[in-house]
Design an enzyme around this catalytic site. Structure first.
Site, PDB file in Angstrom:
ATOM      1  N   ASP A 152       0.824  -1.210   0.000  1.00 53.27           N
ATOM      2  CA  ASP A 152       0.000   0.000   0.000  1.00 53.27           C
ATOM      3  C   ASP A 152       0.856   1.256   0.000  1.00 53.27           C
ATOM      4  O   ASP A 152       0.564   2.227  -0.708  1.00 53.27           O
ATOM      5  CB  ASP A 152      -0.900   0.002   1.241  1.00 53.27           C
ATOM      6  CG  ASP A 152      -2.003  -1.034   1.161  1.00 53.27           C
ATOM      7  OD1 ASP A 152      -2.925  -0.844   0.359  1.00 53.27           O
ATOM      8  OD2 ASP A 152      -1.933  -2.028   1.889  1.00 53.27           O
ATOM      9  N   SER A 153       1.905   1.253   0.824  1.00 54.46           N
ATOM     10  CA  SER A 153       2.745   2.449   0.938  1.00 54.46           C
ATOM     11  C   SER A 153       3.474   2.747  -0.360  1.00 54.46           C
ATOM     12  O   SER A 153       3.593   3.910  -0.760  1.00 54.46           O
ATOM     13  CB  SER A 153       3.744   2.270   2.090  1.00 54.46           C
ATOM     14  OG  SER A 153       3.064   2.119   3.316  1.00 54.46           O
TER      15      SER A 153
END
Length: 397
Positions: free
Chosen positions: A168-169
């Site tokens: 996600d990051s």
């Protein structure tokens, strides 16, 4: 709000991690971020991980500097509010399933017609096209299909995961990068806004170095290698006498010589076979054994002191307590003191990157659900009576 993105309006229609993290990064550098949350519970992240008085501590970090607008997107009035916001926005960031925005009547054709300068950032598991487009995707699946899970862990063990939501990051950072590229195009008069299509799997795949050409040209499939860096030597995690571990990167030619001198193995440092990385990588086990024999006989503080004097990159493996107590983190303002609702004090991570003239800032922590509903709607020209009617009819909260 101050910072290089001052004057940029960002609309966030997202939950949990990828889109909210991207919007948070932009908000830290001055963008006005209006986060649209569902009625009732809002973003599920409000209840994720560790809670303080019923609210996630992660929420306060992930949503700092954002305005919360609690809105019913299943109502025509709610969709109309989004459209009105989009008319004056620079960026809209979403991480819904592909096609979901279109079902709401907020597809690219609609948004672009309302505001040709708007940039639409779309984060999904596999992107907006392709045979996997409609599959649900979380960051963990992106890590699996992007290649990083297969290469993480110790040889012979099942694939492991990094202890944070890395997929996600990485997608968030690619999203911000794409948004800024599109904004630059608009602000310099080179063209209109555009769609930034970010895939979780592709964002992970993008950091996988030379994985593909190694396979294509050499038939090599990179495997799990524990703490080592395959094909780059010496670079590994080594034990110390007091039970700690140190990461040592002696993989450039001059640093390798200094490292071997520091560990008392000049014979290896002066060996022509190890003059360059390819020779060292071919016998990395031998080099790792020599370094481990030295490090395991000394406490970590002495190991680090010796390597610092030798100008060899090395670092203790930190847990969070080490990070918070570290004087360098503190000097770099990477540990900030924040205040939560009710007056409780809590430490939060600082802002990255550091800009010399227009640094980022934290103006407030993650807001209460719908905290800014009245002010955002007021800026759209709605009266108190208008807003009261929307609340009474279940459009806003």
């Amino acid at each position: 709000m101050t910072g290089p993105l001052q004057g940029v309006r960002v609309i966030e229609i997202g939950t949990l991690i990828a889109a909210p993290f991207a919007a948070r990064l932009m908000g830290e550098f001055g963008a006005e971020v209006i986060k649209i949350e569902s009625l009732g519970q809002g973003d599920p992240l409000r209840k994720w991980r560790k809670l303080h008085e019923g609210t996630s501590l992660w929420w306060y970090l992930q949503s700092r500097n954002k305005k919360s607008l609690s809105l019913n997107l299943k109502s025509a009035e709610g969709i109309d509010i989004v459209k009105r916001l989009a008319e004056s926005a620079d960026v809209l960031i979403e991480n819904l399933r592909p096609g979901a925005l279109e079902k709401l009547g907020l597809g690219w054709d609609v948004l672009h017609a309302l505001n040709p300068k708007l940039t639409l950032v779309r984060i999904s598991g596999y992107g907006q096209s392709g045979p996997y487009r409609d599959r649900p995707g979380f960051g963990a699946i992106g890590e699996a299909m992007g290649g990083i899970r297969y290469t993480t862990g110790t040889p012979g063990s099942p694939p492991a995961r990094v202890g944070v939501s890395l997929g996600d990051s990485l997608a968030s950072m690619h999203a911000v990068m794409g948004a800024l590229m599109s904004l630059l195009r608009v602000k310099t008069g080179q063209g209109d806004g555009q769609v930034v299509d970010v895939s979780l799997a592709e964002s992970v795949f993008n950091v996988m170095e030379s994985l593909v050409p190694e396979y294509d040209m050499l038939g090599h499939v990179r495997e799990r290698s524990g703490g080592a860096l395959p094909g780059i030597a010496p670079s590994n995690t080594y034990p110390t006498a007091d039970g700690a571990y140190v990461v040592i990167a002696g993989n450039s030619d001059p640093i390798f010589k200094r490292l071997m001198q520091a560990v008392g193995r000049d014979d290896l440092g002066e060996n022509p076979a190890f003059a360059h990385n390819d020779g060292r990588a071919a016998q990395s086990d031998l080099l790792d054994a020599a370094i481990s024999a030295w490090s395991s006989a000394l406490p970590i503080d002495e190991v680090l002191k010796t390597l610092e004097q030798a100008e060899v990159p090395a670092g203790r493996i930190y847990n969070v307590a080490d990070i918070v107590a570290d004087p360098h983190y503190q000097a770099r303002e990477m540990i900030l003191d924040a205040e939560l609702p009710g007056g409780a004090s809590v430490k939060m991570p600082g802002i990255v990157p550091k800009l010399s003239d227009t640094p980022g800032s934290v103006n407030w922590q993650g807001p209460a659900l719908g905290q800014h509903t009245d002010s955002v709607l007021g800026e759209l020209g709605m009266t108190a009576a208008d807003i009261a009617q929307l609340k009474a009819s279940g459009v806003v909260q």
